[in-house]
Design an enzyme around this catalytic site. Structure first.
Site, PDB file in Angstrom:
ATOM      1  N   GLN A 211      -1.030   2.441  -5.892  1.00 51.45           N
ATOM      2  CA  GLN A 211      -2.458   2.637  -5.592  1.00 51.45           C
ATOM      3  C   GLN A 211      -3.370   2.143  -6.716  1.00 51.45           C
ATOM      4  O   GLN A 211      -4.394   1.523  -6.472  1.00 51.45           O
ATOM      5  CB  GLN A 211      -2.742   4.119  -5.341  1.00 51.45           C
TER       6      GLN A 211
ATOM      7  N   SER B 287      -8.257  -2.814  -2.549  1.00 45.86           N
ATOM      8  CA  SER B 287      -9.027  -1.569  -2.442  1.00 45.86           C
ATOM      9  C   SER B 287     -10.122  -1.486  -3.499  1.00 45.86           C
ATOM     10  O   SER B 287     -11.263  -1.164  -3.189  1.00 45.86           O
ATOM     11  CB  SER B 287      -8.106  -0.356  -2.562  1.00 45.86           C
TER      12      SER B 287
ATOM     13  N   TYR C  72      -2.669  -1.061   8.339  1.00 52.91           N
ATOM     14  CA  TYR C  72      -3.693  -2.033   8.733  1.00 52.91           C
ATOM     15  C   TYR C  72      -3.918  -1.893  10.229  1.00 52.91           C
ATOM     16  O   TYR C  72      -3.051  -1.455  10.969  1.00 52.91           O
ATOM     17  CB  TYR C  72      -3.217  -3.466   8.454  1.00 52.91           C
TER      18      TYR C  72
ATOM     19  N   ARG D 245       0.851  -1.200   0.000  1.00 52.30           N
ATOM     20  CA  ARG D 245       0.000   0.000   0.000  1.00 52.30           C
ATOM     21  C   ARG D 245       0.882   1.244   0.000  1.00 52.30           C
ATOM     22  O   ARG D 245       1.055   1.903   1.025  1.00 52.30           O
ATOM     23  CB  ARG D 245      -0.964  -0.056   1.176  1.00 52.30           C
TER      24      ARG D 245
ATOM     25  N   ASP E 288      -3.963  -1.693  -6.681  1.00 52.43           N
ATOM     26  CA  ASP E 288      -4.394  -2.285  -5.416  1.00 52.43           C
ATOM     27  C   ASP E 288      -5.764  -2.951  -5.554  1.00 52.43           C
ATOM     28  O   ASP E 288      -6.791  -2.302  -5.431  1.00 52.43           O
ATOM     29  CB  ASP E 288      -4.419  -1.155  -4.359  1.00 52.43           C
TER      30      ASP E 288
END
Length: 380
Positions: free
Chosen positions: A127, A133, A230, A122, A130
């Site tokens: 991004q 996500s 996280y 991450r 990902d």
């Protein structure tokens, strides 16, 4: 002739998603690849074969995988699929590596370089790659839609000549990507929304979406975020205080949505039968962590069941319930990662095993399991 990319039709778990879109086929062609899409691969995501063909891909069959340099998948390839890949092929997909050592060994034995998209770090650069996500975002949305369809009242407050319908009260547990989208969606539907999370940074995000933040905000809470962003496990004392606050709050709610997952571990238990019993009959709870054992006691994977008078929704593959949207985002994640493996000058595959994205996601390479978390050596 350029390197060949094969887009497989998913065979496992009634998976409706597909690993490419017309847009990404166009992009892969521009990168210098030939593309073959297995017949019917996009059908359940509302992409007919002709849409792929329009962008320059050929529609083929499973046997075309044998000549592919890159195989794009949604789920980890089965033993049968692996048998049809050529050694040295790059395979991208959601590999679900935790606790599946045998499957990893099989990929190593097949000689493929397998990449687990869900291990993407991450970091800013990654991004757009990902998948956790992109898919969690849609799962968070769909969780609210599923809850609304099982809930036998209206979500927004309605003032009518015949009387007022009160707004539904929705509580979202876990304010990560899925949770934040669930909050936003429930708010759009007019519910009164509250949320909780063990990460202090979540408080601001929850408030910015117009929801009320519920948590025991002591010193431990303020120190509780790990480097990777996280949530980290909290002490037993904190958990007890938080559980008491949550139990009291849940009793007032109409809909609870749980989204707590820690990669590679069983899902934490957030809602007990006692808590469900305290809710009004006809309330609804959605468990987005049901594939990892569930956050809600009594949730059943793949089913909607009644527990203590509450409808508990445990659909599997929630992002796949809106496959037409999920596939487009997933395909974009894959092609963006694939692009980092292509030499701009020669338009050929050029895998750099020193790249941090490759190091983080590569499970097997050169006949071995290479990822340090799954038995591979840490040597580069």
């Amino acid at each position: 002739m350029g390197s060949l990319i094969f887009v497989a039709k998913e065979t496992e778990g009634a998976e409706p998603r597909v690993a490419a879109s017309p847009d990404t086929v166009k992009k892969m062609k521009a990168l210098g690849f030939d593309v073959v899409v297995e017949a019917g691969a996009g059908y359940a995501s509302r992409i007919p074969d002709a849409e792929f063909e329009k962008m320059g891909s050929r529609v083929g069959s499973g046997s075309d995988a044998a000549s592919a340099d890159v195989v794009l998948k949604v789920r980890r390839p089965t033993a049968t699929e692996l048998a049809g890949y050529k050694p040295g092929a790059i395979v991208l997909g959601v590999m679900d590596p935790y606790g599946n050592d045998e499957a990893l060994q099989a990929m190593a034995a097949a000689g493929v370089s397998a990449f687990a998209m869900e291990l993407m770090p991450r970091i800013t650069r990654a991004q757009s790659m990902d998948v956790l996500s992109s898919q969690a975002n849609l799962a968070g949305y769909q969780a609210v839609i599923d809850a609304a369809s099982e809930y036998d009242r209206a979500m927004p407050m309605m003032m009518t000549a015949a009387g007022t319908v009160p707004a539904a009260k929705v509580f979202v547990m876990g304010a990560g990507v899925a949770g934040l989208q669930a909050i936003a969606t429930a708010r759009r539907l007019g519910a009164v929304v509250s949320a909780t999370d063990v990460r202090p940074a979540a408080k601001e995000q929850v408030a910015s979406l117009g929801a009320k933040f519920i948590a025991v905000e002591d010193e431990e809470f303020k120190a509780a975020e790990t480097a990777a962003g996280y949530a980290k496990p909290m002490s037993a004392e904190y958990q007890a205080k938080q559980a008491a606050l949550v139990a009291e709050h849940i009793a007032e709610q109409d809909i609870v949505i749980t989204t707590a997952l820690i990669p590679g571990r069983p899902a934490p238990r957030l809602v007990s039968r006692e808590m469900l019993k305290a809710m009004k009959p006809g309330s609804v709870a959605v468990d987005l962590a049901v594939e990892r054992g569930g956050n809600i006691e009594g949730a059943v994977a793949g089913e909607v069941v009644e527990v203590e008078g509450v409808k508990v929704i445990g659909h599997l593959n929630v992002a796949g319930r809106i496959a037409a949207s999920a596939s487009l985002l997933y395909a974009k994640n894959l092609v963006t990662f694939l692009e980092t493996m292509v030499s701009k000058e020669t338009k050929t595959l050029d895998l750099n095993i020193e790249d941090e994205l490759v190091k983080a996601t590569m499970l097997t390479h050169g006949g071995k399991v290479v990822h340090p978390n799954f038995g591979g050596s840490k040597e580069g």
